[in-house]
Design a protein around this motif. Sequence first.
Motif, PDB file in Angstrom:
ATOM      1  N   THR A   1       4.656  -8.131   6.674  1.00  0.00           N
ATOM      2  CA  THR A   1       3.941  -7.121   7.632  1.00  0.00           C
ATOM      3  C   THR A   1       3.376  -6.146   6.743  1.00  0.00           C
ATOM      4  OG1 THR A   1       5.918  -5.947   8.240  1.00  0.00           O
ATOM      5  CG2 THR A   1       5.176  -7.904   9.106  1.00  0.00           C
ATOM      6  N   LEU A   2       3.561  -5.619   5.230  1.00  0.00           N
ATOM      7  CA  LEU A   2       2.474  -5.143   5.090  1.00  0.00           C
ATOM      8  C   LEU A   2       1.220  -5.292   4.317  1.00  0.00           C
ATOM      9  CD1 LEU A   2       4.815  -3.377   1.876  1.00  0.00           C
ATOM     10  CD2 LEU A   2       4.045  -2.303   3.475  1.00  0.00           C
ATOM     11  N   VAL A   3       0.051  -4.317   4.732  1.00  0.00           N
ATOM     12  CA  VAL A   3      -1.457  -4.748   4.372  1.00  0.00           C
ATOM     13  C   VAL A   3      -1.858  -4.012   3.397  1.00  0.00           C
ATOM     14  CG1 VAL A   3      -3.305  -3.225   4.931  1.00  0.00           C
ATOM     15  CG2 VAL A   3      -1.832  -4.650   6.886  1.00  0.00           C
TER      16      VAL A   3
ATOM     17  N   MET B   1     -10.235   5.796  -2.963  1.00  0.00           N
ATOM     18  CA  MET B   1      -9.129   4.634  -3.136  1.00  0.00           C
ATOM     19  C   MET B   1      -8.932   4.760  -1.452  1.00  0.00           C
ATOM     20  SD  MET B   1      -7.442   6.073  -6.391  1.00  0.00           S
ATOM     21  CE  MET B   1      -7.151   7.632  -6.336  1.00  0.00           C
ATOM     22  N   ALA B   2      -8.913   5.054  -0.666  1.00  0.00           N
ATOM     23  CA  ALA B   2      -7.974   4.997   0.410  1.00  0.00           C
ATOM     24  C   ALA B   2      -9.230   3.861   1.053  1.00  0.00           C
ATOM     25  CB  ALA B   2      -7.650   5.880   1.291  1.00  0.00           C
ATOM     26  N   GLU B   3     -10.575   4.052   0.982  1.00  0.00           N
ATOM     27  CA  GLU B   3     -11.885   3.562   1.930  1.00  0.00           C
ATOM     28  C   GLU B   3     -12.000   2.371   1.127  1.00  0.00           C
ATOM     29  OE1 GLU B   3     -14.584   7.401   3.596  1.00  0.00           O
ATOM     30  OE2 GLU B   3     -14.799   6.379   1.777  1.00  0.00           O
ATOM     31  N   ALA B   4     -11.870   1.924   0.088  1.00  0.00           N
ATOM     32  CA  ALA B   4     -12.195   0.739  -1.303  1.00  0.00           C
ATOM     33  C   ALA B   4     -10.603  -0.262  -0.119  1.00  0.00           C
ATOM     34  CB  ALA B   4     -11.982   1.393  -2.311  1.00  0.00           C
TER      35      ALA B   4
ATOM     36  N   HIS C   1      -9.002  -4.088   3.394  1.00  0.00           N
ATOM     37  CA  HIS C   1      -8.480  -5.419   3.833  1.00  0.00           C
ATOM     38  C   HIS C   1      -9.514  -5.521   5.182  1.00  0.00           C
ATOM     39  CE1 HIS C   1      -5.375  -6.338   7.039  1.00  0.00           C
ATOM     40  NE2 HIS C   1      -6.257  -4.725   8.006  1.00  0.00           N
ATOM     41  N   ARG C   2     -10.158  -4.946   5.289  1.00  0.00           N
ATOM     42  CA  ARG C   2     -11.313  -5.798   6.336  1.00  0.00           C
ATOM     43  C   ARG C   2     -11.909  -6.801   6.085  1.00  0.00           C
ATOM     44  NH1 ARG C   2     -14.048   0.119   7.770  1.00  0.00           N
ATOM     45  NH2 ARG C   2     -11.990   1.246   9.529  1.00  0.00           N
ATOM     46  N   ARG C   3     -12.057  -6.727   5.157  1.00  0.00           N
ATOM     47  CA  ARG C   3     -12.518  -8.491   4.354  1.00  0.00           C
ATOM     48  C   ARG C   3     -11.839  -9.333   4.814  1.00  0.00           C
ATOM     49  NH1 ARG C   3     -15.069  -4.692   0.540  1.00  0.00           N
ATOM     50  NH2 ARG C   3     -13.454  -5.542  -0.936  1.00  0.00           N
ATOM     51  N   ASN C   4     -10.500  -8.916   4.518  1.00  0.00           N
ATOM     52  CA  ASN C   4      -8.945 -10.111   4.281  1.00  0.00           C
ATOM     53  C   ASN C   4      -7.857  -9.351   4.645  1.00  0.00           C
ATOM     54  OD1 ASN C   4      -7.575 -12.563   3.322  1.00  0.00           O
ATOM     55  ND2 ASN C   4      -8.741 -12.675   1.112  1.00  0.00           N
ATOM     56  N   PRO C   5      -7.916  -9.831   5.599  1.00  0.00           N
ATOM     57  CA  PRO C   5      -6.781  -9.374   6.385  1.00  0.00           C
ATOM     58  C   PRO C   5      -5.976 -10.035   6.356  1.00  0.00           C
ATOM     59  CG  PRO C   5      -8.630  -9.504   8.055  1.00  0.00           C
ATOM     60  CD  PRO C   5      -8.812 -10.631   6.507  1.00  0.00           C
TER      61      PRO C   5
ATOM     62  N   ASP D   1      -5.250   8.213   7.731  1.00  0.00           N
ATOM     63  CA  ASP D   1      -6.547   8.979   8.779  1.00  0.00           C
ATOM     64  C   ASP D   1      -7.338   8.568   8.817  1.00  0.00           C
ATOM     65  OD1 ASP D   1      -8.172  11.303   9.532  1.00  0.00           O
ATOM     66  OD2 ASP D   1      -9.780  11.133   7.595  1.00  0.00           O
ATOM     67  N   LEU D   2      -7.929   7.074   8.133  1.00  0.00           N
ATOM     68  CA  LEU D   2      -8.267   5.283   8.242  1.00  0.00           C
ATOM     69  C   LEU D   2      -8.071   4.947   9.370  1.00  0.00           C
ATOM     70  CD1 LEU D   2      -9.870   5.337   4.720  1.00  0.00           C
ATOM     71  CD2 LEU D   2     -11.901   6.218   6.570  1.00  0.00           C
ATOM     72  N   GLY D   3      -7.233   5.034   9.614  1.00  0.00           N
ATOM     73  CA  GLY D   3      -6.273   4.283  10.885  1.00  0.00           C
ATOM     74  C   GLY D   3      -5.325   3.148  10.168  1.00  0.00           C
ATOM     75  N   LEU D   4      -5.109   2.902   8.538  1.00  0.00           N
ATOM     76  CA  LEU D   4      -4.551   1.901   8.265  1.00  0.00           C
ATOM     77  C   LEU D   4      -2.981   2.181   7.721  1.00  0.00           C
ATOM     78  CD1 LEU D   4      -5.371   0.111   4.978  1.00  0.00           C
ATOM     79  CD2 LEU D   4      -2.948   0.189   5.608  1.00  0.00           C
ATOM     80  N   THR D   5      -1.969   2.105   8.526  1.00  0.00           N
ATOM     81  CA  THR D   5      -0.530   2.871   8.449  1.00  0.00           C
ATOM     82  C   THR D   5       0.616   1.814   8.198  1.00  0.00           C
ATOM     83  OG1 THR D   5       0.252   2.298  10.611  1.00  0.00           O
ATOM     84  CG2 THR D   5      -0.969   4.083  10.648  1.00  0.00           C
TER      85      THR D   5
END
Length: 378
Positions: free
Chosen positions: A52-54, A220-223, A228-232, A257-261
């Motif tokens: 389940t990890l992203v 790094m977080a934004e990249a 992830h958005r390109r390939n979930p 902060d970017l919503g990726l938990t």
Amino acid sequence: MQGRSWAGVVLLGSLLWSPPVLAAPAPLPLDCQAALAAAQRQQQELQQQAKTLVVLLLGEIHTSLDDHAWQLGTLEQLSSERQLTLALEMIPAARQPVLDRFNRGELDVAGLLHDVDWPAVWGHDPNLYVPLLHWARLRRVPLLAINAEPSLVRRVRQQGLTATPTADRGGIGEPRPASPAYRQRLETSWRGHRSMGIGSGRNSDLQGFIDSQLLRDRAMAEALVAAHRRNPTTLLVALIGIGHLEGGDGVPSQLNDLGLTRQLSLRRPALPASCAPAPQGARLGAYLESDTNGVWVRQVAPGSAAAAAGLQPGDRIVALNGRGVQRAGEVIRGVRLLPDGQPLVLSVERGGQRLELRLRLPPSSDPRLAARDNGANA
């Protein structure tokens, strides 16, 4: 998966007690038992969350060979369960086109290092990273560049974030402010740099240093979020310095902060001297130690090649493929360097008798060997 657990490794330990009786080796020291148990718990946590990890953030001390070996073992373990992308702090995101050429097979590792200008963008010994890059090529795991450009980091270091217009930040957004604990750790790091003559030593330089690290965390977080958005469905495994991960600060904080938990940060388990495992994915699956009488088997991992061949705790290994061995390191090297498909015969003494055990080893996790044997471009 059992053969890749913490026990499924080949280890070299220094005995601090008198030579053991063959059938009754002394128990592991308590601190070693506790450390190995902690390492096992870490792996169990990873196994439980892997599906389940992203994002998985693997911390490192950049100059640590052991950290990079642990990263490689962890990647090898995960590659059988998830589609992976390997994200690299070491390379600025703007140089992704070079990695894309590598991902398409148009560049080899040497070409990648040359075209990203490794000495300028990172500077640490590339040989520490070459096995990881070879592994990615061999396993067809794409590479992702995630850091900020060094020139931008230097600019922010010199003038601070507030004086660096958003339009000049290469698309990097406003970082979440540093927590008090993170700020204190960064100040400690800054003082260490200052003691080595790096930086001006002015308080304004301290703020610039903190801002530059926050910029890198955010980049790094934004990249990672964009990937992830390109390939979930892909698990993003990022190799990042431990200073950017400690205490949930740095990159983990910016990801939140970017919503990726759905993220997990790990670092190599700290083990006492003479109780340090080799990389996960080692081929034999036995815990070894040496003393003046030779090489002794301490533990055998369930489901491993050693267990299948009948190797037992208390055995003394005297030869590997007919060549005598006196130290555990000789067995470690022999096992690691045995090409895929070649037989391994261990000569052991047990209860006063000499036995020949023939082993079928799993494929090597050393990309250099696997690539050579499979004819891949490495």
